[in-house]
Write an enzyme that holds these catalytic residues in place. Structure first.
Site, short mmCIF file in Angstrom:
data_model
loop_
_atom_site.label_atom_id
_atom_site.label_comp_id
_atom_site.label_asym_id
_atom_site.label_seq_id
_atom_site.Cartn_x
_atom_site.Cartn_y
_atom_site.Cartn_z
N TYR A 1 41.54 32.54 -62.52
CA TYR A 1 41.20 32.81 -63.93
C TYR A 1 39.70 33.04 -64.08
O TYR A 1 39.26 34.07 -64.62
CB TYR A 1 41.66 31.65 -64.83
N THR B 1 33.63 32.84 -70.97
CA THR B 1 33.86 31.39 -70.92
C THR B 1 32.81 30.70 -70.06
O THR B 1 32.24 31.32 -69.16
CB THR B 1 35.27 31.13 -70.34
N LYS C 1 37.47 36.41 -65.13
CA LYS C 1 36.56 36.48 -66.29
C LYS C 1 35.14 36.84 -65.82
O LYS C 1 34.42 37.59 -66.49
CB LYS C 1 36.55 35.15 -67.04
N GLU D 1 33.51 28.75 -67.83
CA GLU D 1 34.08 28.54 -66.49
C GLU D 1 33.50 29.49 -65.45
O GLU D 1 33.66 29.27 -64.25
CB GLU D 1 35.61 28.69 -66.52
P1 NAD Z 1 45.32 32.77 -75.65
O1 NAD Z 1 45.99 32.75 -74.32
O2 NAD Z 1 45.74 31.79 -76.69
O3 NAD Z 1 45.50 34.22 -76.30
C1 NAD Z 1 45.37 35.40 -75.58
C2 NAD Z 1 45.92 36.56 -76.42
O4 NAD Z 1 45.71 37.78 -75.69
C3 NAD Z 1 47.42 36.47 -76.71
O5 NAD Z 1 47.68 36.79 -78.05
C4 NAD Z 1 48.03 37.49 -75.77
O6 NAD Z 1 49.25 38.06 -76.26
C5 NAD Z 1 46.92 38.53 -75.71
N1 NAD Z 1 46.98 39.34 -74.48
C6 NAD Z 1 47.17 38.89 -73.21
N2 NAD Z 1 47.20 39.93 -72.35
C7 NAD Z 1 47.00 41.06 -73.10
C8 NAD Z 1 46.91 42.43 -72.78
N3 NAD Z 1 47.04 42.86 -71.53
N4 NAD Z 1 46.68 43.31 -73.80
C9 NAD Z 1 46.57 42.88 -75.08
N5 NAD Z 1 46.66 41.60 -75.43
C10 NAD Z 1 46.87 40.69 -74.45
O7 NAD Z 1 43.78 32.67 -75.35
P2 NAD Z 1 42.60 31.99 -76.19
O8 NAD Z 1 42.50 30.57 -75.82
O9 NAD Z 1 42.72 32.39 -77.61
O10 NAD Z 1 41.35 32.73 -75.55
C11 NAD Z 1 40.85 33.95 -76.08
C12 NAD Z 1 39.65 34.40 -75.27
O11 NAD Z 1 38.63 33.40 -75.32
C13 NAD Z 1 39.96 34.62 -73.80
O12 NAD Z 1 39.25 35.77 -73.39
C14 NAD Z 1 39.42 33.38 -73.10
O13 NAD Z 1 39.01 33.66 -71.80
C15 NAD Z 1 38.24 33.02 -74.00
N6 NAD Z 1 37.86 31.60 -74.04
C16 NAD Z 1 38.81 30.65 -74.32
C17 NAD Z 1 38.43 29.30 -74.42
C18 NAD Z 1 39.42 28.21 -74.75
O14 NAD Z 1 39.08 27.03 -74.67
N7 NAD Z 1 40.65 28.54 -75.13
C19 NAD Z 1 37.10 28.95 -74.18
C20 NAD Z 1 36.16 29.94 -73.90
C21 NAD Z 1 36.57 31.27 -73.83
O1 TDX Z 2 48.46 18.76 -68.29
C1 TDX Z 2 47.22 18.78 -68.13
N1 TDX Z 2 46.60 17.67 -67.65
C2 TDX Z 2 45.26 17.61 -67.41
O2 TDX Z 2 44.74 16.58 -66.95
C3 TDX Z 2 46.41 19.94 -68.43
C4 TDX Z 2 47.03 21.18 -68.98
C5 TDX Z 2 45.06 19.86 -68.20
N2 TDX Z 2 44.49 18.75 -67.68
C6 TDX Z 2 43.03 18.73 -67.45
C7 TDX Z 2 42.48 19.89 -66.65
C8 TDX Z 2 41.10 20.07 -67.24
O3 TDX Z 2 40.18 19.20 -66.59
O4 TDX Z 2 42.41 18.81 -68.73
C9 TDX Z 2 41.23 19.63 -68.69
C10 TDX Z 2 41.40 20.80 -69.65
O5 TDX Z 2 42.40 21.63 -69.12
P1 TDX Z 2 42.86 22.99 -69.85
O6 TDX Z 2 43.25 22.67 -71.25
O7 TDX Z 2 43.84 23.67 -68.96
O8 TDX Z 2 41.47 23.78 -69.95
P2 TDX Z 2 40.43 24.27 -68.83
O9 TDX Z 2 41.05 24.39 -67.51
O10 TDX Z 2 39.22 23.39 -68.96
O11 TDX Z 2 40.11 25.74 -69.39
C11 TDX Z 2 39.93 25.97 -70.81
O12 TDX Z 2 38.59 26.08 -71.15
C12 TDX Z 2 37.91 27.25 -70.81
C13 TDX Z 2 40.70 27.19 -71.29
O13 TDX Z 2 42.06 27.10 -70.90
C14 TDX Z 2 40.09 28.46 -70.80
O14 TDX Z 2 40.76 29.58 -71.34
C15 TDX Z 2 38.65 28.50 -71.21
O15 TDX Z 2 38.03 29.61 -70.65
#
Ligand code: NAD
Ligand code: TDX
Length: 336
Positions: free
Chosen positions: A150, A125, A154, A127
């Site tokens: 978090y 990520t 990562k 982050e």
């Molecule tokens: P998510 O939380 O929606 O999904 C995570 C999945 O991993 C779930 O299905 C959960 O059951 C599974 N999981 C959790 N712990 C586990 C374990 N110990 N063993 C096996 N499975 C397990 O997350 P997401 O938003 O889909 O993110 C996926 C990946 O992408 C993560 O590695 C996250 O860091 C990365 N990422 C997310 C974002 C974002 O904006 N969501 C951005 C950049 C990178």
């Molecule tokens: O209720 C809320 N109110 C609010 O103002 C929530 C849940 C978030 N926020 C703000 C915090 C952040 O500035 O919105 C922004 C986005 O928040 P999140 O959706 O929690 O994302 P962020 O913290 O930016 O992290 C996400 O992007 C990078 C994903 O959750 C991570 O998994 C990914 O790695």
């Protein structure tokens, strides 16, 4: 024989979208290893159940026993999505982040080393780079400076993955993407939380002054970029992924309200997140120049479609927003 791809965390938001893409476009055998935490939802891939190239295994990447069972068969490629992914939860209860994100990645790397896996894609990520001021963007060589449990977990996983490439010559590639939005995102993250609260005429909690900036990418573009990296990326490299859509949080909230035709009076400014990163922005020049990556989803269109998806799939999120979710919501927002 077709290669076998192990996708971990395939029942989460991005994993679900990626498993679908792999099944649609390639003849790979796909194993989806997922622990089914609160964020993992088998229902997301219910339509893939009849596909004989798709196998679901319930298991934990932090359990060597679970991995031994999966690796009893040859695995050619690993794409590691499995993670605890929500910053706010890592502030309340970081243990599972260390276990899954660090120990889990370590276990997978060790298993891949023993079994000579051909390719290991670590999904990281933006982050890990920490927080930006009002100008500039993250490059692949920006120093790592995580601020939350978090992002620290990562970052640790990234460092292990890099060490396995340097020390053992393991075929590791790391991707670092910006904030994703799109269908199947768990309604604890900003965009689905705002959409689903607004649909229920509930308050919309905005942290601090609402001016923190995130750089948004549609999940389909993230998955397309991972696909490119998996097939054309160079071992030992890191690729940033983004779509150049920097928006302040309050802009996102107002956009969702405008799409839904709901009033801005639903907005409530609440106490800020501790250690809240001010701004993220990704420079995707490397993946664009070297691998020909180009995001395809227009932000305004992608947001309209995403809002529509939550409107059309009310049952999906209403089932989630019960029991344990309500307890979490009360703990996180109740006295904020
Ligand atoms: P998510 O939380 O929606 O999904 C995570 C999945 O991993 C779930 O299905 C959960 O059951 C599974 N999981 C959790 N712990 C586990 C374990 N110990 N063993 C096996 N499975 C397990 O997350 P997401 O938003 O889909 O993110 C996926 C990946 O992408 C993560 O590695 C996250 O860091 C990365 N990422 C997310 C974002 C974002 O904006 N969501 C951005 C950049 C990178
Ligand atoms: O209720 C809320 N109110 C609010 O103002 C929530 C849940 C978030 N926020 C703000 C915090 C952040 O500035 O919105 C922004 C986005 O928040 P999140 O959706 O929690 O994302 P962020 O913290 O930016 O992290 C996400 O992007 C990078 C994903 O959750 C991570 O998994 C990914 O790695």
């Amino acid at each position: 024989m077709a290669d076998t791809v192990l996708i971990t965390g395939g029942c989460g938001f991005i994993g679900t979208n990626f498993v679908r893409r792999m099944l649609e476009r390639y003849d790979y055998n796909i194993i989806n290893l997922d622990k089914l935490t609160y964020a993992g939802n088998l229902e997301n891939l219910a339509d893939c159940g009849n596909n004989d190239r798709y196998t679901f295994v319930r298991g934990d990447v932090a359990s060597v026993d679970d991995l031994e069972k999966v690796f009893a068969k040859p695995i050619d490629i690993i794409v590691n999505f499995a993670a605890e992914s929500h910053v706010d939860r890592s502030i309340i209860d970081p243990d599972s982040f260390i276990r899954t994100n660090i120990n889990g990645t370590f276990n997978l790397l060790e298993m891949a080393r023993r079994k000579n896996t051909r390719r290991f894609i670590q999904i990281s990520t933006d982050e890990v780079y920490g927080s930006l001021g009002s100008t500039g963007a993250f490059h692949e060589d920006t120093p790592l400076s995580p601020n939350s449990p978090y992002s620290a977990s990562k970052t640790s996983a990234d460092l292990l993955a890099t060490a396995y490439f340097k020390t053992f010559g393991m075929p590791v590639i790391i991707t670092r993407c910006s904030n994703n939005y799109g269908p199947y995102q768990f309604p604890e993250k900003l965009i689905p939380l705002i959409i689903t609260n607004a649909l229920a005429d509930k308050e919309l909690p905005v942290y601090g002054d609402g001016l923190n900036v995130r750089d948004w990418i549609h999940v389909k573009d993230h998955c397309a970029a991972i696909d490119l990296v998996m097939h054309k990326g160079e071992t030992g490299n890191i690729y940033n992924i983004g779509a150049s859509n920097e928006k302040a949080n309050i802009e996102i909230v107002k956009l969702v309200l405008a799409i839904l035709g709901k009033p801005e009076s639903l907005i409530r400014y609440v106490t800020d997140r501790p250690g809240h990163d001010r701004r993220y922005a990704i420079d995707s020049g490397k993946i664009t120049g070297q691998l020909g990556y180009k995001p395809s989803v227009d932000f305004a269109e992608g947001m309209r479609e995403t809002v529509e998806w939550y409107v059309d799939n009310r049952e999906w999120w209403e089932r989630i927003k019960t029991g344990a979710y309500l307890e979490y919501y009360e703990k996180m927002y109740g006295s904020r």
